[in-house]
Design a protein around this motif. Structure first.
Motif, PDB file in Angstrom:
ATOM      1  N   UNK A 242       0.828  -1.051  -0.074  1.00 34.55           N
ATOM      2  CA  UNK A 242       0.068  -0.105  -0.010  1.00 34.55           C
ATOM      3  C   UNK A 242       0.857   1.224   0.089  1.00 34.55           C
ATOM      4  N   UNK A 243       0.747   1.876  -1.041  1.00 36.44           N
ATOM      5  CA  UNK A 243       1.494   3.195  -1.245  1.00 36.44           C
ATOM      6  C   UNK A 243       0.843   4.549  -0.683  1.00 36.44           C
ATOM      7  N   UNK A 244       1.740   5.207   0.124  1.00 34.72           N
ATOM      8  CA  UNK A 244       1.401   6.575   0.352  1.00 34.72           C
ATOM      9  C   UNK A 244       1.953   7.537  -0.420  1.00 34.72           C
ATOM     10  N   UNK A 245       1.936   8.749   0.045  1.00 32.47           N
ATOM     11  CA  UNK A 245       2.593   9.977  -0.937  1.00 32.47           C
ATOM     12  C   UNK A 245       3.142  11.220  -0.168  1.00 32.47           C
ATOM     13  N   UNK A 246       3.631  11.975  -0.703  1.00 28.47           N
ATOM     14  CA  UNK A 246       4.571  12.967   0.069  1.00 28.47           C
ATOM     15  C   UNK A 246       4.191  14.420  -0.360  1.00 28.47           C
ATOM     16  N   UNK A 247       2.415  14.609  -1.196  1.00 26.82           N
ATOM     17  CA  UNK A 247       2.293  15.814  -1.689  1.00 26.82           C
ATOM     18  C   UNK A 247       2.618  16.086  -2.889  1.00 26.82           C
ATOM     19  N   UNK A 248       2.691  17.477  -3.308  1.00 26.92           N
ATOM     20  CA  UNK A 248       2.803  18.003  -4.855  1.00 26.92           C
ATOM     21  C   UNK A 248       4.025  18.361  -5.093  1.00 26.92           C
ATOM     22  N   UNK A 249       4.945  18.384  -4.302  1.00 21.76           N
ATOM     23  CA  UNK A 249       6.211  18.996  -4.477  1.00 21.76           C
ATOM     24  C   UNK A 249       7.536  18.483  -4.058  1.00 21.76           C
ATOM     25  N   UNK A 250       8.769  18.715  -4.359  1.00 21.46           N
ATOM     26  CA  UNK A 250       9.928  17.887  -3.794  1.00 21.46           C
ATOM     27  C   UNK A 250      10.211  18.355  -2.539  1.00 21.46           C
ATOM     28  N   UNK A 251       9.842  19.425  -1.941  1.00 19.68           N
ATOM     29  CA  UNK A 251       9.914  19.947  -0.499  1.00 19.68           C
ATOM     30  C   UNK A 251       8.973  20.721  -0.005  1.00 19.68           C
TER      31      UNK A 251
ATOM     32  N   UNK B 202       7.585   7.785   7.785  1.00 19.06           N
ATOM     33  CA  UNK B 202       8.731   7.285   8.619  1.00 19.06           C
ATOM     34  C   UNK B 202       8.068   6.631   9.921  1.00 19.06           C
ATOM     35  N   UNK B 203       7.544   7.636  10.491  1.00 15.95           N
ATOM     36  CA  UNK B 203       7.058   7.022  12.059  1.00 15.95           C
ATOM     37  C   UNK B 203       6.194   5.821  12.003  1.00 15.95           C
ATOM     38  N   UNK B 204       5.276   5.693  11.055  1.00 19.80           N
ATOM     39  CA  UNK B 204       4.361   4.569  10.657  1.00 19.80           C
ATOM     40  C   UNK B 204       4.742   3.489   9.937  1.00 19.80           C
ATOM     41  N   UNK B 205       6.117   3.611   9.576  1.00 22.52           N
ATOM     42  CA  UNK B 205       6.852   2.388   8.785  1.00 22.52           C
ATOM     43  C   UNK B 205       6.137   2.040   7.333  1.00 22.52           C
ATOM     44  N   UNK B 206       5.615   3.303   6.690  1.00 21.24           N
ATOM     45  CA  UNK B 206       5.035   2.860   5.456  1.00 21.24           C
ATOM     46  C   UNK B 206       5.715   2.137   4.349  1.00 21.24           C
ATOM     47  N   UNK B 207       5.384   1.238   3.629  1.00 27.07           N
ATOM     48  CA  UNK B 207       6.190   0.566   2.840  1.00 27.07           C
ATOM     49  C   UNK B 207       6.790   1.388   1.774  1.00 27.07           C
ATOM     50  N   UNK B 208       6.075   2.407   1.152  1.00 30.24           N
ATOM     51  CA  UNK B 208       6.478   3.002   0.066  1.00 30.24           C
ATOM     52  C   UNK B 208       5.869   4.521   0.057  1.00 30.24           C
TER      53      UNK B 208
END
Length: 833
Positions: free
Chosen positions: A411-420, A432-438
């Motif tokens: 199950x893949x999460x995301x990091x929003x719309x930009x690189x920073x 990271x805290x929830x140990x997401x796979x990807x």
């Protein structure tokens, strides 16, 4: 949204302040070394590393990959899709005795396909469909499968393809419509002439009423000859990439829409993308308002996506909405029942893909023609959400439900719309805290950014979440953009233990319906071609290798120059007022003052917005205009302080203060109250493409005057808001044009030496393969080379691979990589005993 930008590499080098030597055309070669530990082993590279991302943007589906030739085939177009639409969009009467109207009443075919065409005849009467682009493309001698759902009290119907003047381009197909119940009629039309401006013309004769729906014309020659299939030339270009995965159906398409439910009215426009709408018989599928400003038919639905991925040997990777909007919207559902419904829908989707034929949704898949499972292994939840905490709370619920039922699914999460930025940092913290796979990262940046950030993933935690780079591109389609993307890809491969999946985006663009650029593959109704980025992507995707081989190259000499440039004032969908502009050199000398007590004669306008001196201030009053920058001063200025007072008057955002302005495409600006007044940042534009340097959560109040100070010293910048230090940065990253990576193809026994030389000088390189390997004397060479401004078009493709042989290979040898080139050397190498 992106606009077309023109990258001029020589201007770029000057704008950087970190000038790479040499940079002029015809310059002497630059000398490099490349040392390869040929017997060493770096990160393994998964077969699925490189894939493609499909989103229905730029008419990528209807009028594109979906081979249907009829536009608005079920008369469902509506102003909610596009203000210019109506039920007869793309249709026109051909004359005769009768009338036509689009009807929505109890006589409809089904609840999802609500509208149909009613023709009242008093003799012969007809209508014609213009398809997409300039018309319907037909080719002499080819067969086209026609179908229509119709009902009448008995009436003959003729279907053919004509030119715009009504002259026949194909043999007519005659159908006798019998009975006043919806019935599907089919037949074959053979083209007699080739044309790109055809019209599908339907004519009926008699007296009475004829009702029509789902009027369809498909080329017989679809990809792999599948009914309801894919346009062959586009599918073949995608298949030629040998993608490891297909991510679908979006993109912003996934997590936007007016609501997320199924409540009445059951087919309200602008629903979010919901997979159950897209399966089953095509005449029973809904249509929807596309996020990108047109109607989408769902003729390509989830079944077709899975089937296409299987046909091209790729892993399917669907993305489902997390009930938090993204792509510039900020809304999260607070309805627990609705959230649970979507979670159940996602579980049902996995069953549809993988379940046995005895299961509810596995049986549906089998009924559609695919009893065997599609072997789904990965699924994405959400896309570019701007509310990180709200998104992640919902993501966790999705993940827990999926893992409880299907523990093998990633199950893949995301990091929003930009690189920073604030959203990026918070989402990575949560992941990271929830140990997401990807985690799915997205970014579209300037060519400079891609040259500067080759080491981006070197510092990522090897034990943390893996990265799916789901969308990325340099902001144009010129060869220089492709070169910088290729340079960046060497860093992706070097970090293949962290970056597990990567896909350039977007994939497709119809030349007459462009919402976004750059794009990988371009097309019209009769031809298609790969962009320069397509060629670099294809070269990497078809020459991946099984693992990285450790290597190290020398760097390009650089010369450091200070940030220099004029100053500017701008707005974005906002009215703002500026006053008391002062520029002071580092030694205290006044360079420029402006209190707007007179005219604005010293300011250069871009032509956007409405600027005027009002009551001793400089006011931009147009609340709709974007990037209204006006500039003043000397482009040679460096080491100075800029002071200005700024006030937001009205609108969506705040204000923008520019410095280091070279021209309209090369500058820095402090964007205060950007992104719909949700955050602030310093952005850097090079060649028209922007990147974010430092983000901050600052928002701007309407009617409040702010004191802004920007201090520029060398390549260091400090920013102050109302006397308090807001932030600072040093722009000292080098845009390195010489990048490389080496991988091993264990099947062929070859080292693949991949070198990108993104500069106007040849790179004369001493390559040392070490003493621990026997090497063949001849390398197979593939080269992409051209001018930085080269663009592939329908008429000419200057950037294409050239195959050759190099016979001077040894454990240590010299190879000269041409200016502005991507070169792959395949060298036989085996370890010594």
């Amino acid at each position: 949204m992106s606009t077309k930008v023109i990258i001029r590499p020589l201007v770029l080098a000057l704008t950087l302040g970190l000038v790479l030597s040499p940079g002029a055309a015809g310059a002497q070669p630059t000398d490099y070394t490349l040392n390869v530990d040929s017997a060493g082993r770096g990160a393994s590279i998964d077969r699925t590393m490189y894939g493609v991302f499909f989103e229905d943007i730029n008419r990528a589906a209807d009028g594109g990959l979906y081979a249907e030739l009829v536009q608005n085939r079920s008369f469902e177009y509506d102003p909610a899709d596009n203000a210019s639409y109506n039920g007869l969009t793309s249709w026109a009467p051909t004359g005769g005795a009768g009338s036509v109207q689009v009807v929505d009443d109890d006589g409809r075919m089904n609840e999802r396909n609500r509208r149909y065409l009613r023709m009242d005849l008093r003799g012969e009467y007809g209508i014609a469909n213009a398809g997409y682009n300039s018309g319907i493309r037909v080719e002499s001698g080819k067969l086209y499968d026609f179908s229509v759902w119709a009902r009448t009290d008995g009436m003959p119907l003729t279907a053919t393809v004509t030119d715009p003047a009504g002259q026949a381009l194909a043999d007519p197909l005659r159908i006798q419509v019998r009975g006043d119940r919806w019935t599907k009629y089919t037949g074959t039309i053979r083209a007699r002439q080739t044309s790109t401006t055809g019209r599908l013309t339907l004519k009926a004769s008699g007296t009475g009423t004829l009702r029509l729906d789902m009027v369809s014309l498909f080329p017989r020659d679809t990809y792999k000859n599948r009914p309801n299939g894919m346009r062959a030339d586009l599918a073949e270009k995608i298949a030629a990439l040998k993608p490891g995965f297909v991510r679908f159906p979006g993109g912003c398409l996934v997590n936007t829409g007016s609501h997320y439910g199924y409540e009445a009215p059951n087919w309200e426009r602008k629903r979010s993308y919901q997979w159950k709408d897209t399966v089953g018989p095509v005449e029973q599928r809904a249509t929807n308002a596309n996020f990108w400003g047109y109607n989408q038919s769902y003729g390509i639905g989830y079944y077709e996506y899975f089937q296409f991925a299987e046909d091209i040997g790729a892993m399917p990777l669907p993305v489902v909405p997390a009930l938090v909007t993204g792509c510039g919207q900020n809304r999260a559902t607070d309805d627990p029942a609705l959230l649970q419904r979507h979670i159940q829908d996602t579980l049902d989707l996995i069953e549809f893909a993988n379940g046995p034929v005895t299961s509810t949704w596995g049986r549906k898949r089998a009924e559609m023609g695919h009893p065997a499972p599609f072997n789904l292994t990965h699924i994405g939840v959400g896309n570019e959400e701007n509310l990180p905490n709200e998104f992640f709370a919902r993501f966790v619920e999705f993940r827990e439900a999926i893992e409880a039922r299907y523990p093998a699914i990633t199950v893949i999460s995301n990091s929003g719309p930009d690189d920073t930025g604030v959203t990026f940092d918070r989402l990575w913290e949560l992941n990271r805290a929830d140990k997401v796979a990807m985690v799915d990262e997205h970014y579209y940046n300037s060519p400079q950014w891609f040259l500067q950030n080759n080491q981006r993933y070197d510092s990522y935690d090897r034990n943390g979440p893996k990265v799916f780079l789901g969308e990325y591109a340099s902001q144009d389609n010129r060869f220089y953009n492709a070169l910088t993307e290729a340079a960046y890809m060497t860093g992706l491969e070097r970090n293949a233990d962290v970056v597990k999946l990567a896909s350039y985006a977007p994939l497709l663009a119809n030349t007459d319906y462009v919402q976004w650029r750059p794009d990988m593959i371009w097309f019209n109704n009769h031809t298609s071609w790969g962009s320069t980025s397509y060629e670099t992507q294809k070269l990497f995707m078809t020459n991946v290798g099984n693992h990285v081989v450790p290597s190290k190259a020398s760097a390009t000499p650089t010369t450091v120059a200070p940030i220099s440039g004029a100053i500017g004032l701008s707005t974005w969908a906002t009215s703002a007022s500026y006053d008391d502009v002062k520029i002071t050199s580092a030694d205290g000398t006044s360079l420029f003052t402006e209190d707007f007590s007179g005219t604005d004669a010293r300011w250069t306008k871009s032509g956007r917005g409405s600027w005027a001196v009002v009551d001793g201030a400089y006011v931009q009053s147009d609340q709709a205009a974007e990037n209204t920058m006006v500039t003043a001063g000397d482009p040679a200025w460096s080491d100075y302080d800029l002071n200005v007072k700024a006030t937001k008057l009205a609108g969506r955002e705040g204000f923008l203060i520019a410095f280091g302005v070279k021209d309209t495409g090369n500058y820095y600006w402090w964007n205060l109250g950007g992104w719909n007044n949700t955050q602030s940042a310093v952005e850097k534009a090079v060649g028209g493409g922007k990147e974010t340097l430092i983000p901050n959560g600052t928002t701007i109040d309407t009617g409040r005057q702010y004191d802004v100070r920007i201090s520029v010293r060398g390549r260091q910048v400090e920013l102050f808001l109302d006397g308090q230090r807001w932030g600072g940065f040093t722009d000292d990253k080098v845009a390195e044009p010489f990048r490389q990576v080496v991988t091993r193809d264990t099947r062929t026994g070859e080292l693949i030496v991949k070198v990108v030389n993104a500069q106007n000088a040849d790179a004369r390189t001493r390559i040392d393969l070490g003493r621990n390997v026997h090497v063949g004397s001849t390398a197979r060479v593939t080269t992409l080379q051209g001018q930085p401004d080269d663009v592939n078009t329908a008429y000419t493709q200057p950037i294409r691979p050239r195959e050759s042989r190099f016979t001077g290979v040894a454990n240590t040898f010299t190879y000269t990589f041409p200016a502005n080139s991507v070169t792959f050397l395949r060298i036989q190498a085996r370890e010594r005993n």
